[in-house]
Design an enzyme around this catalytic site. Structure first.
Site, PDB file in Angstrom:
ATOM      1  N   ASN A   9       0.889  -1.171   0.000  1.00  0.00           N
ATOM      2  CA  ASN A   9       0.000   0.000   0.000  1.00  0.00           C
ATOM      3  C   ASN A   9       0.922   1.215   0.000  1.00  0.00           C
ATOM      4  OD1 ASN A   9      -1.792   2.041   0.491  1.00  0.00           O
ATOM      5  ND2 ASN A   9      -2.349   1.369   2.562  1.00  0.00           N
ATOM      6  N   TRP A  10       1.078   1.809  -1.175  1.00  0.00           N
ATOM      7  CA  TRP A  10       2.040   2.923  -1.281  1.00  0.00           C
ATOM      8  C   TRP A  10       1.531   4.196  -0.628  1.00  0.00           C
ATOM      9  CZ3 TRP A  10       4.112   2.723  -7.073  1.00  0.00           C
ATOM     10  CH2 TRP A  10       4.841   1.536  -7.249  1.00  0.00           C
ATOM     11  N   LYS A  11       0.240   4.269  -0.368  1.00  0.00           N
ATOM     12  CA  LYS A  11      -0.365   5.488   0.208  1.00  0.00           C
ATOM     13  C   LYS A  11      -0.044   6.690  -0.679  1.00  0.00           C
ATOM     14  CE  LYS A  11      -0.291   3.292   4.681  1.00  0.00           C
ATOM     15  NZ  LYS A  11      -0.251   3.390   6.127  1.00  0.00           N
ATOM     16  N   HIS A  95      -9.676   1.466   4.376  1.00  0.00           N
ATOM     17  CA  HIS A  95      -8.443   1.659   5.135  1.00  0.00           C
ATOM     18  C   HIS A  95      -8.704   2.623   6.286  1.00  0.00           C
ATOM     19  CE1 HIS A  95      -4.392   2.788   6.245  1.00  0.00           C
ATOM     20  NE2 HIS A  95      -4.003   1.657   5.674  1.00  0.00           N
ATOM     21  N   GLU A  97      -7.094   4.993   7.423  1.00  0.00           N
ATOM     22  CA  GLU A  97      -6.826   6.408   7.106  1.00  0.00           C
ATOM     23  C   GLU A  97      -8.005   7.022   6.343  1.00  0.00           C
ATOM     24  OE1 GLU A  97      -3.000   5.688   5.305  1.00  0.00           O
ATOM     25  OE2 GLU A  97      -2.247   5.088   7.269  1.00  0.00           O
ATOM     26  N   GLU A 167      -6.039  -4.711  10.275  1.00  0.00           N
ATOM     27  CA  GLU A 167      -4.988  -3.727  10.526  1.00  0.00           C
ATOM     28  C   GLU A 167      -5.297  -2.962  11.806  1.00  0.00           C
ATOM     29  OE1 GLU A 167      -2.778  -2.580   6.697  1.00  0.00           O
ATOM     30  OE2 GLU A 167      -4.512  -1.282   6.833  1.00  0.00           O
ATOM     31  N   GLY A 173       2.083   2.217  10.805  1.00  0.00           N
ATOM     32  CA  GLY A 173       3.090   3.267  10.697  1.00  0.00           C
ATOM     33  C   GLY A 173       3.739   3.638  12.021  1.00  0.00           C
ATOM     34  N   SER A 213       2.897  -2.147  10.474  1.00  0.00           N
ATOM     35  CA  SER A 213       4.325  -2.259  10.776  1.00  0.00           C
ATOM     36  C   SER A 213       4.887  -3.657  10.514  1.00  0.00           C
ATOM     37  CB  SER A 213       4.622  -1.813  12.209  1.00  0.00           C
ATOM     38  OG  SER A 213       4.244  -0.464  12.383  1.00  0.00           O
ATOM     39  N   GLY A 234       2.592  -1.160   4.287  1.00  0.00           N
ATOM     40  CA  GLY A 234       2.734   0.254   3.957  1.00  0.00           C
ATOM     41  C   GLY A 234       4.197   0.619   3.779  1.00  0.00           C
ATOM     42  N   GLY A 235       4.799   1.139   4.835  1.00  0.00           N
ATOM     43  CA  GLY A 235       6.176   1.652   4.786  1.00  0.00           C
ATOM     44  C   GLY A 235       7.162   0.703   4.105  1.00  0.00           C
TER      45      GLY A 235
HETATM   46  P1  PGA Z   1       2.479   0.230   7.658  1.00  0.00           P
HETATM   47  O1  PGA Z   1       1.049   0.477   6.992  1.00  0.00           O
HETATM   48  O2  PGA Z   1       3.002  -1.067   7.122  1.00  0.00           O
HETATM   49  O3  PGA Z   1       3.316   1.414   7.249  1.00  0.00           O
HETATM   50  O4  PGA Z   1       2.259   0.170   9.141  1.00  0.00           O
HETATM   51  C1  PGA Z   1       0.163  -0.574   6.748  1.00  0.00           C
HETATM   52  C2  PGA Z   1      -1.101  -0.052   6.132  1.00  0.00           C
HETATM   53  O5  PGA Z   1      -1.562   1.039   6.536  1.00  0.00           O
HETATM   54  O6  PGA Z   1      -1.688  -0.680   5.230  1.00  0.00           O
END
Ligand code: PGA
Length: 251
Positions: A9-11, A95, A97, A167, A173, A213, A234-235
């Site tokens: 997930n590149w966001k 998600h 966010e 999640e 994050g 994470s 994500g990251g």
């Molecule tokens: P993260 O994000 O791996 O940076 O914690 C995961 C996500 O929000 O899908």
């Protein structure tokens, strides 16, 4: 049996050139050392049409969101049909966010899921509790309600097309990962909720990814759990070598 999937997930990261370069690099790495799971990258809308032809069948491509309306006067929105027209096959929906910053409710998500399915996109549907809910031991209640309110209107046939991603918001994050035991416990619970509604077979065939994470050093331990079918990353999906490290959690 259900699929093992590692999805990035590149966001809102990487401009078009950077995204194209990352996709090419990832393809080369995976061509040379084939993954033991399905690999997906979910990118900003503007990357999709450039990236889908580059990665071929080796990597599935997805969007990070889509509109809750079919088409028309919704300035700035991107429909599920538009996403599908780029060759993308997946879409992340719900998600945390999007829920927190863009006020996406289960009512809205229900419409997005239906439109995604109508356009043959596989929704990667995210659920998860915030820290206060975990501290109050309400995580099961929270995820059950999220699934029930947005997905349980679907027929068993349509529900079978969904990928779930658990999640915990406190792990996204933050560098704080759910322990493998915490992940297994709630993934098994989520599967039981699906089984209660759609039966054991549908539940056994549902891929439930862990996100929050997840990185090359903890992926193997998390993915070793019987009810953890992969990750939403994500990251650690923003650099090819890190993402490959997570994918190798299945080796
Ligand atoms: P993260 O994000 O791996 O940076 O914690 C995961 C996500 O929000 O899908």
């Amino acid at each position: 049996m259900r699929k093992k999937i590692v999805a990035g997930n590149w966001k809102m990261n990487l401009n078009l050139n950077e995204g194209v370069e990352l996709a090419k690099e990832l393809k080369n790495i995976l061509d040379a050392d084939k993954p033991n799971c399905d690999v997906v990258i979910c990118t900003p809308f503007i990357h999709l049409a450039s990236i889908t032809p580059l990665v071929g069948d080796l990597i599935g491509v997805g969007a990070e969101n889509c509109a809750d309306k079919e088409s028309g006067a919704y300035t700035g929105e991107v429909s599920a049909a538009m996403v599908a027209s780029t060759g993308a096959k997946y879409v992340i929906l719900g998600h945390s966010e999007r829920r927190a910053y863009y006020h996406e409710t289960s009512e809205i998500l229900k419409d997005k899921v239906e439109l995604a399915l109508a356009n043959k996109l596989t929704p990667i549907f995210c659920i998860g509790e915030v820290l206060e809910e975990r501290e109050a031991n309400k995580q099961n209640e929270v995820v059950k309600k999220q699934i029930t309110d947005a997905l349980f209107n679907l027929s068993a046939e349509d529900f079978s097309k969904i990928v779930l991603a658990y999640e915990p918001v406190w792990a996204i994050g933050t560098g704080k990962t759910a322990s493998p035991e915490q992940a297994q416990e709630i993934h098994a619970y989520i599967r039981s909720v699906v089984a209660e509604k759609y039966g054991k077979e549908v539940a056994d065939n549902t891929s439930i990814l862990y996100g929050g994470s997840c990185n090359p050093s903890n992926a193997k331990e998390l993915f070793a759990n019987p009810d953890v079918d992969g990750g939403l990353i994500g990251g650690a999906s923003l650099k090819a070598e890190n993402f490959k490290g997570v994918i190798d959690g299945f080796k």
